[in-house]
Design an enzyme around this catalytic site. Sequence first.
Site, mmCIF file in Angstrom:
data_model
loop_
_atom_site.group_PDB
_atom_site.id
_atom_site.type_symbol
_atom_site.label_atom_id
_atom_site.label_comp_id
_atom_site.label_asym_id
_atom_site.label_seq_id
_atom_site.Cartn_x
_atom_site.Cartn_y
_atom_site.Cartn_z
ATOM 1 N N SER A 9 0.840 -1.322 0.226
ATOM 2 C CA SER A 9 -0.064 -0.045 -0.103
ATOM 3 C C SER A 9 0.911 1.290 -0.190
ATOM 4 O O SER A 9 1.759 1.456 -1.010
ATOM 5 C CB SER A 9 -0.822 0.083 1.308
ATOM 6 O OG SER A 9 -1.997 0.913 0.986
ATOM 7 N N HIS A 30 -7.902 -5.224 -1.628
ATOM 8 C CA HIS A 30 -6.229 -4.215 -1.226
ATOM 9 C C HIS A 30 -5.847 -5.300 -0.314
ATOM 10 O O HIS A 30 -4.676 -5.234 -0.102
ATOM 11 C CB HIS A 30 -6.792 -3.085 -0.746
ATOM 12 C CG HIS A 30 -5.557 -2.162 -0.453
ATOM 13 N ND1 HIS A 30 -4.607 -1.929 -1.348
ATOM 14 C CD2 HIS A 30 -5.008 -1.809 0.928
ATOM 15 C CE1 HIS A 30 -3.695 -1.200 -0.661
ATOM 16 N NE2 HIS A 30 -4.031 -1.123 0.589
ATOM 17 N N ASP A 88 -8.110 -5.468 -6.239
ATOM 18 C CA ASP A 88 -7.799 -4.194 -5.561
ATOM 19 C C ASP A 88 -8.652 -3.080 -6.089
ATOM 20 O O ASP A 88 -8.741 -2.860 -7.352
ATOM 21 C CB ASP A 88 -6.373 -3.720 -5.482
ATOM 22 C CG ASP A 88 -6.072 -2.869 -4.374
ATOM 23 O OD1 ASP A 88 -6.778 -2.084 -4.025
ATOM 24 O OD2 ASP A 88 -4.909 -2.896 -3.844
#
Length: 337
Positions: free
Chosen positions: A128, A312, A283
């Site tokens: 991330s 995600h 995602d």
Amino acid sequence: MDYEILELGNVVLQNGATIRNGRLAYKTFGTLNAAKDNVIVYPTWYSGQHTDNEWLVGEGRALDPARQFIIIPKMLGNGLSSSPSNTPEPCNGPRFPKVTAYDNVRVQHRLVTEKFGIERIRLVTGWSMGGLQTFHWGAMYPSMVERIAPFCGSAKCSRHNFVFLEGVKAALTADAAFAGGWYKTKPETGLRAMARVYAGWGFSQAFYREQLDIKAMGYSSLEDFLVSFWEGLFLPRDANNLLAMLWTWQNGDISANELYGGDLKKALNAITAKAYVMPGITDLYFPPEDSEFEVANMPNASFVPIRSIWGHFAGGPGLNPEDVAFIDGKLKELLAS
């Protein structure tokens, strides 16, 4: 305290503001070898601290402290490094300076070089916002970084991703208790609202359709998941810290600096490290199409999708054993190459 602090002195940021008496929190695993060539840098993610990264570190893993020297530097704004919540007046709370990913990686570079005397890094990896910092490492210090593996992250915050974060920010700041960031008590309603907005984005449609919140994660109902997991994730965090890191995320761009002058393709092309770019195929805010564009403009990169319905969260923090095994296996493959 299970982490260490590098005293940075006064840190002049990209936007010209200064963090006075800056502090970079970090944790290390393993031992730096004599050649100083067993180094892995593993930055933290949005709201995450070092403990939230440790799921990928361990005996027999790619990030094995018996063989590697693993450095987890904690993002500015995360509550342990210099942050709105721990900076004295007058730069506290909403007056905390705006920090970019470039600023973060610059102070991380100081940690690696000044504290440890390291000149080469075997691998930079992260999930991330950790992926955003990973891309920055590759673009800012190409001669130093041998390999990068950003997973479920991007080199630049997309317009759609920016809009998603506007929704998160609006939910948090709409709480009257937030008081423009000068809250006297925790803006609990805003934090809970933020968590509900985030819940629709962190996991995929298929994850919810298959009821993996119940069947795989053990929650008793959807509402139990929304309260216990999502609200439980954000309620312990400081609101100004979350907003500071959110700004960093929204303004993430490896080309937004004097090196590349806003030319994203030029910045991507400068990343000479052998790269595995690993998006999650479901995602919702770091879609694989963005990763395909990045890989197409990098000279030594492979597109390695994580074929998971965990959205995600296929990338962390260690929730799905199959995804953990895939990521760890690919990191081993990259390190062996």
